[in-house]
Design a protein around this motif. Sequence first.
Motif, PDB file in Angstrom:
ATOM      1  N   SER A   7       0.754  -1.092   0.118  1.00  0.00           N
ATOM      2  CA  SER A   7       0.026  -0.354  -0.097  1.00  0.00           C
ATOM      3  C   SER A   7       0.865   1.334   0.081  1.00  0.00           C
ATOM      4  O   SER A   7       1.524   1.256   0.335  1.00  0.00           O
ATOM      5  N   GLY A   8       0.266   2.371   0.146  1.00  0.00           N
ATOM      6  CA  GLY A   8       0.913   4.021   0.035  1.00  0.00           C
ATOM      7  C   GLY A   8       1.280   4.150  -1.542  1.00  0.00           C
ATOM      8  O   GLY A   8       1.525   5.204  -2.226  1.00  0.00           O
ATOM      9  N   GLY A   9       1.524   3.621  -2.850  1.00  0.00           N
ATOM     10  CA  GLY A   9       1.652   4.190  -3.941  1.00  0.00           C
ATOM     11  C   GLY A   9       0.627   4.666  -4.413  1.00  0.00           C
ATOM     12  O   GLY A   9       0.277   5.265  -3.977  1.00  0.00           O
ATOM     13  N   GLY A  10       0.981   5.822  -5.231  1.00  0.00           N
ATOM     14  CA  GLY A  10       0.550   6.977  -6.091  1.00  0.00           C
ATOM     15  C   GLY A  10       0.623   8.092  -7.073  1.00  0.00           C
ATOM     16  O   GLY A  10       2.124   7.230  -7.015  1.00  0.00           O
ATOM     17  N   LEU A  11       0.213   8.209  -6.540  1.00  0.00           N
ATOM     18  CA  LEU A  11       0.843   9.936  -8.031  1.00  0.00           C
ATOM     19  C   LEU A  11       1.673  10.877  -7.169  1.00  0.00           C
ATOM     20  O   LEU A  11       1.207  11.131  -6.138  1.00  0.00           O
ATOM     21  N   VAL A  12       3.333  11.483  -7.163  1.00  0.00           N
ATOM     22  CA  VAL A  12       3.169  11.979  -5.975  1.00  0.00           C
ATOM     23  C   VAL A  12       4.242  13.206  -7.619  1.00  0.00           C
ATOM     24  O   VAL A  12       5.213  13.058  -8.440  1.00  0.00           O
ATOM     25  N   GLN A  13       4.885  14.321  -7.101  1.00  0.00           N
ATOM     26  CA  GLN A  13       5.153  15.337  -8.010  1.00  0.00           C
ATOM     27  C   GLN A  13       7.141  15.152  -7.838  1.00  0.00           C
ATOM     28  O   GLN A  13       7.212  14.218  -6.518  1.00  0.00           O
ATOM     29  N   PRO A  14       7.867  15.198  -9.128  1.00  0.00           N
ATOM     30  CA  PRO A  14       9.518  15.654  -8.482  1.00  0.00           C
ATOM     31  C   PRO A  14       9.141  16.172  -7.173  1.00  0.00           C
ATOM     32  O   PRO A  14       8.852  17.349  -7.123  1.00  0.00           O
ATOM     33  N   TYR A 110       8.670 -15.147  -2.218  1.00  0.00           N
ATOM     34  CA  TYR A 110       7.483 -14.795  -1.595  1.00  0.00           C
ATOM     35  C   TYR A 110       7.512 -13.755  -2.598  1.00  0.00           C
ATOM     36  O   TYR A 110       8.285 -12.369  -1.693  1.00  0.00           O
ATOM     37  N   TRP A 111       6.626 -12.739  -3.161  1.00  0.00           N
ATOM     38  CA  TRP A 111       6.049 -11.748  -4.538  1.00  0.00           C
ATOM     39  C   TRP A 111       5.046 -11.129  -3.582  1.00  0.00           C
ATOM     40  O   TRP A 111       3.625 -11.673  -3.307  1.00  0.00           O
ATOM     41  N   GLY A 112       4.861  -9.708  -3.518  1.00  0.00           N
ATOM     42  CA  GLY A 112       3.726  -9.101  -3.203  1.00  0.00           C
ATOM     43  C   GLY A 112       3.373  -9.132  -5.120  1.00  0.00           C
ATOM     44  O   GLY A 112       3.801  -9.231  -5.852  1.00  0.00           O
ATOM     45  N   GLN A 113       2.082  -8.155  -4.655  1.00  0.00           N
ATOM     46  CA  GLN A 113       1.222  -8.291  -6.450  1.00  0.00           C
ATOM     47  C   GLN A 113       1.509  -6.349  -7.248  1.00  0.00           C
ATOM     48  O   GLN A 113       1.144  -6.411  -8.209  1.00  0.00           O
ATOM     49  N   GLY A 114       2.697  -6.217  -6.168  1.00  0.00           N
ATOM     50  CA  GLY A 114       3.176  -4.611  -6.971  1.00  0.00           C
ATOM     51  C   GLY A 114       2.234  -3.552  -6.793  1.00  0.00           C
ATOM     52  O   GLY A 114       1.043  -3.813  -6.083  1.00  0.00           O
ATOM     53  N   THR A 115       2.621  -2.774  -6.386  1.00  0.00           N
ATOM     54  CA  THR A 115       2.023  -1.640  -6.229  1.00  0.00           C
ATOM     55  C   THR A 115       2.649  -0.170  -7.622  1.00  0.00           C
ATOM     56  O   THR A 115       3.620   0.044  -7.653  1.00  0.00           O
ATOM     57  N   GLN A 116       1.640   0.799  -8.093  1.00  0.00           N
ATOM     58  CA  GLN A 116       2.178   1.329  -9.076  1.00  0.00           C
ATOM     59  C   GLN A 116       3.433   2.937  -7.995  1.00  0.00           C
ATOM     60  O   GLN A 116       2.304   4.293  -7.021  1.00  0.00           O
ATOM     61  N   VAL A 117       3.818   3.877  -8.691  1.00  0.00           N
ATOM     62  CA  VAL A 117       4.890   4.610  -7.647  1.00  0.00           C
ATOM     63  C   VAL A 117       4.580   5.112  -9.761  1.00  0.00           C
ATOM     64  O   VAL A 117       5.231   5.189 -10.721  1.00  0.00           O
ATOM     65  N   THR A 118       3.685   6.794  -9.970  1.00  0.00           N
ATOM     66  CA  THR A 118       4.209   7.652 -10.833  1.00  0.00           C
ATOM     67  C   THR A 118       4.742   8.737  -9.950  1.00  0.00           C
ATOM     68  O   THR A 118       4.116   9.467  -9.288  1.00  0.00           O
ATOM     69  N   VAL A 119       5.546   8.926 -10.808  1.00  0.00           N
ATOM     70  CA  VAL A 119       5.926  10.470 -10.337  1.00  0.00           C
ATOM     71  C   VAL A 119       6.361  11.592 -11.545  1.00  0.00           C
ATOM     72  O   VAL A 119       6.580  11.243 -12.459  1.00  0.00           O
ATOM     73  N   SER A 120       5.086  12.031 -11.445  1.00  0.00           N
ATOM     74  CA  SER A 120       4.930  13.614 -12.481  1.00  0.00           C
ATOM     75  C   SER A 120       4.784  14.453 -12.462  1.00  0.00           C
ATOM     76  O   SER A 120       3.944  14.665 -11.159  1.00  0.00           O
ATOM     77  N   SER A 121       5.193  15.632 -12.952  1.00  0.00           N
ATOM     78  CA  SER A 121       4.458  17.116 -12.752  1.00  0.00           C
ATOM     79  C   SER A 121       3.290  17.589 -13.414  1.00  0.00           C
ATOM     80  O   SER A 121       3.005  18.634 -13.668  1.00  0.00           O
TER      81      SER A 121
END
Length: 121
Positions: A7-14, A110-121
């Motif tokens: 958890s905790g992934g998402g969209l964030v600015q540079p 073991y592996w998790g499912q992954g969470t997307q981290v997007t760094v974008s302005s």
Amino acid sequence: QVQLVESGGGLVQPGGSLRLSCAASGFTFSMYAMNWYRQAPGKERELVATIPSPVTGGNTNYADSVKGRFTISRDNSKNTVYLQMNSLKLEDTAVYYCNAHRLLPTYHVYWGQGTQVTVSS
């Protein structure tokens, strides 16, 4: 069954920060080293950070690309591993995967499912 739930992934600015969490269940958390990997589109999965099992001890390690910006930690009472990501760059955009690994007494990964981290302005 074994589960690693990020958890905790998402969209964030540079220049911004995110903290990823990975909640583990179904295995003895303290017996495993915990790792964060990431994979960007068209690129191979790479190891970002690792933290050893408290049973075996050892040092945390980081990819050169994130050293000084990312911090891996674990709370063994909560069966959770974290990745604090500061000063984020566009190049950090990827799917981030939680991984649990041990060599002894037997080999398991073991592996998790992954969470997307997007760094974008």
